[in-house]
Design an enzyme around this catalytic site. Structure first.
Site, short mmCIF file in Angstrom:
data_model
loop_
_atom_site.label_atom_id
_atom_site.label_comp_id
_atom_site.label_asym_id
_atom_site.label_seq_id
_atom_site.Cartn_x
_atom_site.Cartn_y
_atom_site.Cartn_z
N TYR A 542 -45.58 -44.88 -64.54
CA TYR A 542 -46.20 -43.77 -63.81
C TYR A 542 -46.05 -42.42 -64.48
O TYR A 542 -46.64 -41.44 -64.03
CB TYR A 542 -45.62 -43.70 -62.39
CG TYR A 542 -45.98 -44.90 -61.55
CD1 TYR A 542 -47.27 -45.08 -61.06
CD2 TYR A 542 -45.03 -45.88 -61.26
CE1 TYR A 542 -47.61 -46.20 -60.31
CE2 TYR A 542 -45.36 -47.00 -60.51
CZ TYR A 542 -46.65 -47.15 -60.05
OH TYR A 542 -46.98 -48.25 -59.31
N LEU A 543 -45.25 -42.35 -65.54
CA LEU A 543 -45.04 -41.07 -66.22
C LEU A 543 -45.79 -41.06 -67.54
O LEU A 543 -45.56 -41.92 -68.39
CB LEU A 543 -43.54 -40.85 -66.47
CG LEU A 543 -42.66 -40.78 -65.22
CD1 LEU A 543 -41.21 -40.59 -65.60
CD2 LEU A 543 -43.12 -39.65 -64.31
#
Length: 584
Positions: A542-543
Site C-alpha cells: 500500500y505504500l
C-alpha cells in the site's frame, strides 16, 4: 528530475519504456533483451488488455510423492501398534508433525482433521479407529523431529548438494520466456498436501489440503510455444492461450475453493508495470479526492436512502478502507466513549476469520445516518441494504477512472507515510534514529490499515536476549571510556607520537561501541513498539516505494536498510524513477 517530468507528461502505459537504464544498480530492469540492443523498458506499447505476445514455460513443479514411514516407526491405537494404509498414513504424518503445536489442542482443528482423515482410511481402518483420543502419534512426531535435527547437522558438502539441487530446480521450472525475455517466476511449486491452519479461529482449520494433480491444473501459454509436458501418466485439465491475464498456471484449492495461480516474480517487467500503474492511479486520486469528499458529505443529507447509504459507505472506504457488507450485529453506536463523541464500535470476523475490532469517532451526520440505517432491523440484517458491491464499484468508477476501495487505501496509506516521514525525520539524527523514525511512520500506516498481529510466542525471550546484549554493550562502553581516560592521561604525561596513536585508537573504539549501543537501543524500542503491528503488509502493498526511496536519498539512508535484496528487485522500477525530490 528528467524522470519526474516524464511521469507528468507521458501517458500511463508508455512511461516505463522511457525510464533510462540504471548505469550500475544491477537491478532486473537494467538487463538487455535477447534481441537487439534496447532495454526491457523500451518496448512498444501493447494494445489494451494484452499482457504478452509470447509466453513459454515448463508448467508448475509438483510436490514429490509420499514416502512411507520406516518399519521402526509405529502409529498406536488404544495402546497397540497399527499399520496404516499408505493414504491414511500420509494424513497421519501431517498431524504427527504438528503434535507440539497449539493447533492440535484446538477442538475445531482436531474434529476437522479426524473427519477428513477417516475419509482416507480403508473400511477396515474405519472399523477400528473411531476416536482421536485413542490415537498415539508420538513415534511419528519423534521421527520428524529427528529428521529436522539431522538436517541441521549436515556436512558442508551435503548442504552444497541440496543447494545445487534446488538451483537446478529453479533453473528448470523457475523461469519462463515472455516476449523474448527470460523472466523469473514467483511461485513455480504447487503447495504440498497437509492440514489447513488458517488464521485466527478459522472454522476449517485441520481440514485436509489435498495434493494438487496435473489433472487439476490449467496451463496458460502462447499458441506458438512449446506446451509444457505433464508428469508421466498424467494430463493437464486444460491448455489455453489467454494473453489478457498474467498467470501461467491455475488450479482450485480444496479447502476454500479459491483459485491459486503461478505468477511472474514481482521483479518482472509486467509485475513492475502493474505495480507502477497501481500507485500512479492512487497518485491521480489527489486531483479528485477533495471533490469526492465534498460530494459524499453533501449526500449524507440526501432525500434518497440509497444515496445516503452510498455516501456513508464511501466515508468508511475513505477512512477505514471498507466496508459496505456490515450487518447490524457488527456495529454498536456510542454517543460518547473513550473521551470522544459519536463513536462507532466495529466487531466482526474479517478476512481469514481474523477478528476486526475497532472503536472510531465519526462525523455526527455519519453517526445519525447509521442510527437511521439500523433502526427496526434484526441483528442479521445488512446495514447498507440499499447498496450492492456492483452499484458501489460503478459509482467509484464514475467518480474517477480506475477508482476502487483499494485505491483509496493505497492513497491514504501513502499520504500518511509521506506526512509522517516529514514530521518525524531530523537530518541531524543518526542512521539508526532515522530508521526508527521510518518504522514509526510505517507503523502509523499499519494502524490506519488495521494490520494487526498477535504478539509472537518468542517475543519475551528475544527481548530478554536483546536486553542482555544491551547490558553487555553498556559494560563494554564503560570499560572503553575508562581506557580512554587512562590513555588521555598517559598522552598528557608523555606527549609522544606513540601515546597519541593509542589515544586515537581508544577514542575510535569508544565511538564504535557507542554507535553499536545506540543501534541496539533503537532495535529494542522498535521491537517493543511493533510487537502487535505487522509493518510488511502495508510496506509492500500500500505504500508507494518511491516515497521510501526518495526519503533514503534525501536523508542519506542506505536503501538496503529499508528494503531487502528481494524487495529491491521487486521495486526496481521505483529505484530507477525516484529522485530525492519525489512527492506522492
Amino acid at each position: 528530475m528528467r524522470v519526474v517530468r516524464l511521469l507528468r507528461l507521458r501517458a500511463a502505459l508508455t512511461l516505463l519504456r522511457e525510464v533510462p537504464r540504471p548505469a550500475s544498480r544491477g537491478v532486473p530492469g537494467s538487463r538487455r533483451t535477447q534481441k537487439g540492443s534496447g532495454t526491457r523498458w523500451e518496448e512498444e506499447k501493447r494494445e489494451d488488455r494484452v499482457k504478452w505476445r509470447q509466453l513459454e514455460h515448463k508448467g508448475p513443479y509438483f510436490a514429490p510423492p509420499y514416502e512411507p514411514l520406516p518399519d521402526g516407526v509405529c502409529f498406536f491405537y488404544d495402546g497397540k501398534p497399527m499399520r496404516l494404509s499408505v493414504k491414511a498414513e500420509e494424513v497421519a504424518t501431517f498431524y504427527g508433525r504438528m503434535l507440539d503445536h497449539e493447533y492440535t489442542t484446538k477442538e475445531v482443528f482436531r474434529k476437522n482433521f479426524f473427519n477428513d482423515w477417516r475419509k482416507e482410511m480403508t473400511v477396515e481402518e474405519r472399523e477400528v479407529i473411531k476416536s482421536l483420543d485413542k490415537c498415539d502419534f508420538t513415534e511419528i512426531h519423534r521421527y520428524f523431529v529427528d529428521k529436522a535435527a539431522a538436517r541441521k547437522v549436515l556436512t558442508r558438502e551435503e548442504k552444497q548438494k541440496l543447494k545445487e539441487e534446488a538451483e537446478n530446480l529453479q533453473q528448470e521450472f523457475g523461469y519462463c520466456i515472455l516476449d523474448g525475455h527470460r523472466e523469473k517466476i514467483g511461485n513455480f511449486k504447487t503447495e504440498p498436501p497437509g492440514l489447513f491452519r488458517g488464521r485466527g479461529d478459522h472454522p476449517k482449520m485441520g481440514m485436509l489440503k489435498r495434493r494438487v494433480m496435473p489433472e487439476d491444473v490449467v496451463i496458460n501459454c502462447s499458441r506458438d510455444s512449446k506446451i509444457p509436458k505433464p508428469p508421466a501418466g498424467h494430463q493437464w485439465k486444460e491448455v489455453r492461450s489467454d494473453n489478457t491475464v498474467m498467470w501461467l498456471a491455475a488450479w482450485t484449492e480444496s479447502i476454500q475453493n479459491s483459485i491459486k495461480y503461478v505468477m511472474l516474480n514481482p521483479c518482472s517487467k509486467l509485475k513492475g508495470e502493474k505495480a507502477w500503474q497501481k500507485f500512479e492511479t492512487a497518485r491521480r486520486l489527489r486531483g479528485f479526492v477533495d471533490e469526492i469528499r465534498s460530494q459524499y458529505q453533501a449526500d449524507w443529507k440526501s432525500q434518497e436512502m440509497k444515496t445516503r447509504q452510498r455516501a456513508v459507505a464511501l466515508y468508511f472506504i475513505d477512512k477505514l478502507a471498507g466496508c459496505c457488507s456490515l450487518r447490524v450485529e457488527h456495529v454498536q453506536l456510542h454517543p460518547e466513549a473513550d473521551g470522544c463523541q459519536h463513536v462507532v464500535e466495529f466487531d466482526f470476523l474479517g478476512k481469514d476469520s481474523i477478528r476486526y475490532y475497532n472503536r472510531v469517532p465519526v462525523e455526527k451526520p455519519v453517526y445519525k445516518n447509521l442510527q437511521l440505517f439500523m433502526k427496526n432491523k434484526d441483528p442479521q440484517d445488512d446495514i447498507f441494504d440499499r447498496l450492492t458491491t456492483t452499484s458501489l464499484n460503478k459509482h467509484l468508477h464514475e467518480l474517477m477512472d480506475g477508482l476502487t476501495a483499494k485505491v483509496f487505501r493505497t492513497y491514504n496509506a501513502s499520504v500518511t507515510l509521506q506526512e509522517q516521514l516529514r514530521a518525524l525525520t531530523r537530518a541531524e539524527d543518526s542512521i539508526a534514529a532515522k530508521i526508527l523514525s521510518y518504522n514509526r511512520a510505517n507503523r502509523a500506516v499499519a494502524i490506519l490499515c488495521n494490520h494487526q498481529r498477535a504478539t509472537s510466542s518468542t517475543f519475551e525471550k528475544s527481548m530478554q536476549n536483546l536486553q542482555t546484549k544491551i547490558q553487555v554493550k553498556k559494560e563494554q562502553v564503560a570499560e572503553a571510556r575508562a581506557e580512554l581516560r587512562k590513555a588521555r592521561a598517559e598522552h598528557k604525561a608523555q606527549g609522544d607520537g606513540k601515546s597519541r596513536s593509542v589515544l586515537e585508537k581508544k577514542r575510535r573504539l569508544l565511538e564504535k561501541l557507542q554507535e553499536q549501543l545506540a543501534w541496539l537501543s533503537v532495535q529494542a524500542t522498535d521491537k517493543e513498539e511493533n510487537k502487535q503491528v505487522a509493518l510488511s503488509t502495508s510496506k509492500l502493498n500500500y505504500l508507494d516505494p518511491r516515497i521510501s526511496i526518495a526519503w533514503c536519498k534525501r536523508f542519506r539512508v542506505p536503501v538496503e536498510k529499508i528494503y531487502s535484496k528481494t524487495q529491491r528487485e521487486r521495486f526496481a522500477w521505483a529505484l530507477a524513477m525516484a529522485g530525492e525530490d519525489f512527492e506522492f
